[in-house]
Design a protein around this motif. Structure first.
Motif, PDB file in Angstrom:
ATOM      1  N   GLY A 206     117.384 -19.038 -24.062  1.00 53.97           N
ATOM      2  CA  GLY A 206     116.863 -18.405 -23.208  1.00 53.97           C
ATOM      3  C   GLY A 206     114.989 -17.918 -23.618  1.00 53.97           C
ATOM      4  N   GLU A 207     114.498 -19.176 -23.667  1.00 55.79           N
ATOM      5  CA  GLU A 207     113.034 -18.924 -23.920  1.00 55.79           C
ATOM      6  C   GLU A 207     112.059 -20.410 -23.676  1.00 55.79           C
ATOM      7  OE1 GLU A 207     111.474 -16.810 -27.521  1.00 55.79           O
ATOM      8  OE2 GLU A 207     113.497 -15.967 -27.926  1.00 55.79           O
ATOM      9  N   VAL A 208     111.556 -19.942 -23.390  1.00 61.31           N
ATOM     10  CA  VAL A 208     110.308 -21.210 -23.218  1.00 61.31           C
ATOM     11  C   VAL A 208     110.224 -21.451 -24.472  1.00 61.31           C
ATOM     12  CG1 VAL A 208     108.023 -22.427 -21.950  1.00 61.31           C
ATOM     13  CG2 VAL A 208     110.374 -20.959 -20.308  1.00 61.31           C
ATOM     14  N   VAL A 209     109.911 -23.199 -25.086  1.00 59.37           N
ATOM     15  CA  VAL A 209     109.580 -22.942 -26.076  1.00 59.37           C
ATOM     16  C   VAL A 209     108.406 -24.231 -25.800  1.00 59.37           C
ATOM     17  CG1 VAL A 209     111.496 -22.101 -27.382  1.00 59.37           C
ATOM     18  CG2 VAL A 209     111.693 -25.015 -26.411  1.00 59.37           C
ATOM     19  N   HIS A 210     108.664 -24.882 -25.073  1.00 59.27           N
ATOM     20  CA  HIS A 210     107.196 -26.059 -24.858  1.00 59.27           C
ATOM     21  C   HIS A 210     106.798 -26.070 -23.017  1.00 59.27           C
ATOM     22  CE1 HIS A 210     105.410 -29.586 -25.240  1.00 59.27           C
ATOM     23  NE2 HIS A 210     106.143 -29.983 -24.030  1.00 59.27           N
ATOM     24  N   THR A 211     106.043 -26.626 -22.768  1.00 56.66           N
ATOM     25  CA  THR A 211     105.510 -26.887 -21.156  1.00 56.66           C
ATOM     26  C   THR A 211     104.383 -27.618 -21.722  1.00 56.66           C
ATOM     27  OG1 THR A 211     104.857 -25.747 -19.359  1.00 56.66           O
ATOM     28  CG2 THR A 211     104.627 -24.950 -20.773  1.00 56.66           C
ATOM     29  N   GLY A 212     104.377 -28.747 -20.303  1.00 62.60           N
ATOM     30  CA  GLY A 212     103.232 -29.573 -20.424  1.00 62.60           C
ATOM     31  C   GLY A 212     103.357 -30.687 -19.380  1.00 62.60           C
ATOM     32  N   GLU A 213     102.582 -31.559 -19.921  1.00 63.39           N
ATOM     33  CA  GLU A 213     103.263 -32.357 -18.470  1.00 63.39           C
ATOM     34  C   GLU A 213     103.817 -33.550 -18.793  1.00 63.39           C
ATOM     35  OE1 GLU A 213      99.320 -34.988 -17.716  1.00 63.39           O
ATOM     36  OE2 GLU A 213      98.257 -32.614 -17.355  1.00 63.39           O
ATOM     37  N   ALA A 214     104.654 -34.571 -17.885  1.00 62.57           N
ATOM     38  CA  ALA A 214     105.981 -35.263 -18.028  1.00 62.57           C
ATOM     39  C   ALA A 214     105.677 -36.161 -18.534  1.00 62.57           C
ATOM     40  CB  ALA A 214     106.780 -35.360 -17.497  1.00 62.57           C
ATOM     41  N   GLY A 215     104.192 -36.902 -19.071  1.00 65.67           N
ATOM     42  CA  GLY A 215     104.241 -38.679 -18.783  1.00 65.67           C
ATOM     43  C   GLY A 215     103.264 -37.755 -20.835  1.00 65.67           C
ATOM     44  N   GLU A 216     103.310 -36.779 -21.214  1.00 70.43           N
ATOM     45  CA  GLU A 216     102.797 -36.632 -22.919  1.00 70.43           C
ATOM     46  C   GLU A 216     103.722 -35.957 -23.243  1.00 70.43           C
ATOM     47  OE1 GLU A 216     100.285 -33.724 -22.213  1.00 70.43           O
ATOM     48  OE2 GLU A 216      98.406 -34.654 -21.393  1.00 70.43           O
ATOM     49  N   LEU A 217     105.044 -36.925 -23.516  1.00 68.58           N
ATOM     50  CA  LEU A 217     106.369 -36.242 -23.721  1.00 68.58           C
ATOM     51  C   LEU A 217     106.312 -37.598 -24.581  1.00 68.58           C
ATOM     52  CD1 LEU A 217     109.030 -34.068 -21.865  1.00 68.58           C
ATOM     53  CD2 LEU A 217     107.362 -33.273 -23.701  1.00 68.58           C
ATOM     54  N   ASP A 218     107.088 -36.825 -25.800  1.00 71.06           N
ATOM     55  CA  ASP A 218     107.171 -38.426 -26.535  1.00 71.06           C
ATOM     56  C   ASP A 218     109.058 -37.231 -26.838  1.00 71.06           C
ATOM     57  OD1 ASP A 218     108.982 -39.118 -29.125  1.00 71.06           O
ATOM     58  OD2 ASP A 218     107.315 -38.927 -30.239  1.00 71.06           O
ATOM     59  N   THR A 219     109.241 -38.574 -25.946  1.00 69.66           N
ATOM     60  CA  THR A 219     111.093 -38.572 -25.356  1.00 69.66           C
ATOM     61  C   THR A 219     112.168 -37.837 -26.798  1.00 69.66           C
ATOM     62  OG1 THR A 219     111.983 -40.214 -24.818  1.00 69.66           O
ATOM     63  CG2 THR A 219     111.754 -39.300 -22.827  1.00 69.66           C
TER      64      THR A 219
END
Ligand code: ATP
Length: 230
Positions: A206-219
């Protein structure tokens, strides 16, 4: 376009979203990820008026819409595609597509929907409930598209669908984006969602633990850290 500010929401005694802040900009595609039970569906339902926040604020294009009913969100151009798809199973495909249209608009609605998904053109007289899962999703997306929403919120569009059909659904979602609509996508195929998205939010308990640009994500890291079972 849509902003949730420090929203807390839940059902009855239970709190699901805790102090969630969430923003969708004009033309944005937001992938909302998180483990089962994290509150993704609840966040989508709160962002479309189906769940009322207990505290916090929701604004759409600068107007405060906190606590307003779902039909008001819809009137302002927020379209909710729920997991159960939101079609009328006992009506025909044609009726599903034309139910909100009059006269010539009906032919145009059918023409537009079949341009988006040609297969629907062969199914017009069939009841929506007798379509395959993928075709039902295509019909739901077409219905959403025809209302020309500004923001489409999609809950698990590819649940239970074969990869080829998932590709078709994503091609159609890309078309909605080309037409200037913003999207929020909850998706089990994380890579599919990330390929279309420019922004990502990860929700956990129920909490936002990460927000950012999709391209920068290490899946790889995302799977390991956040997408296990809560
Ligand atoms: P999933 O990926 O499994 O669909 P989710 O991240 O979409 O999960 P939600 O469906 O928002 O999560 O559920 C979050 C929590 O809220 C869960 O613990 C769930 O049991 C609870 N919940 C969801 N809907 C209701 C409801 N109508 N009444 C009571 N509790 C609910």
């Amino acid at each position: 376009m849509l902003t949730l500010e420090s929203v807390t929401a839940g059902y009855g005694e239970s709190t699901v979203l805790r102090d969630v802040s969430f923003t969708v900009g004009e033309g944005d595609v937001v992938a909302l990820l998180g483990p089962n039970g994290a509150g993704k569906t609840t966040l989508l339902r709160t962002a479309t008026g189906f769940v009322k926040p207990r505290s916090g604020r929701i604004a759409f294009r600068g107007d405060d819409v906190t606590g307003r009913p779902p039909h008001e969100f819809a009137r302002r151009g927020v379209c909710h595609l729920p997991e159960g798809r939101g079609i009328f199973p006992s009506l025909t495909v044609k009726e599903n597509l034309t139910i909100q249209a009059r006269g010539r608009e009906r032919d145009e609605a059918i023409a537009e929907a079949t341009r988006l998904f040609p297969v629907l053109g062969d199914r017009l007289r069939q009841t929506a409930g007798s379509l395959s899962g993928g075709e039902q999703q295509m019909l739901a997306l077409s219905r959403a598209y025809l209302t020309r929403p500004k923001l489409v919120v999609v809950d698990e569009a590819s649940l239970g669908l074969a990869p080829l059909i998932v590709d078709k659904i994503y091609d159609a979602l890309a078309r909605l984006v080309e037409e200037g609509m913003s999207l929020v996508i909850v998706e089990q195929y994380v890579n599919k969602a990330l390929a279309l998205a420019n922004t990502v939010y990860i929700l956990s308990r129920g909490e936002v633990v990460h927000t950012g640009e999709a391209g920068e994500l290490d899946t790889g890291e995302i799977y390991e850290r956040y997408l296990g079972i809560d």
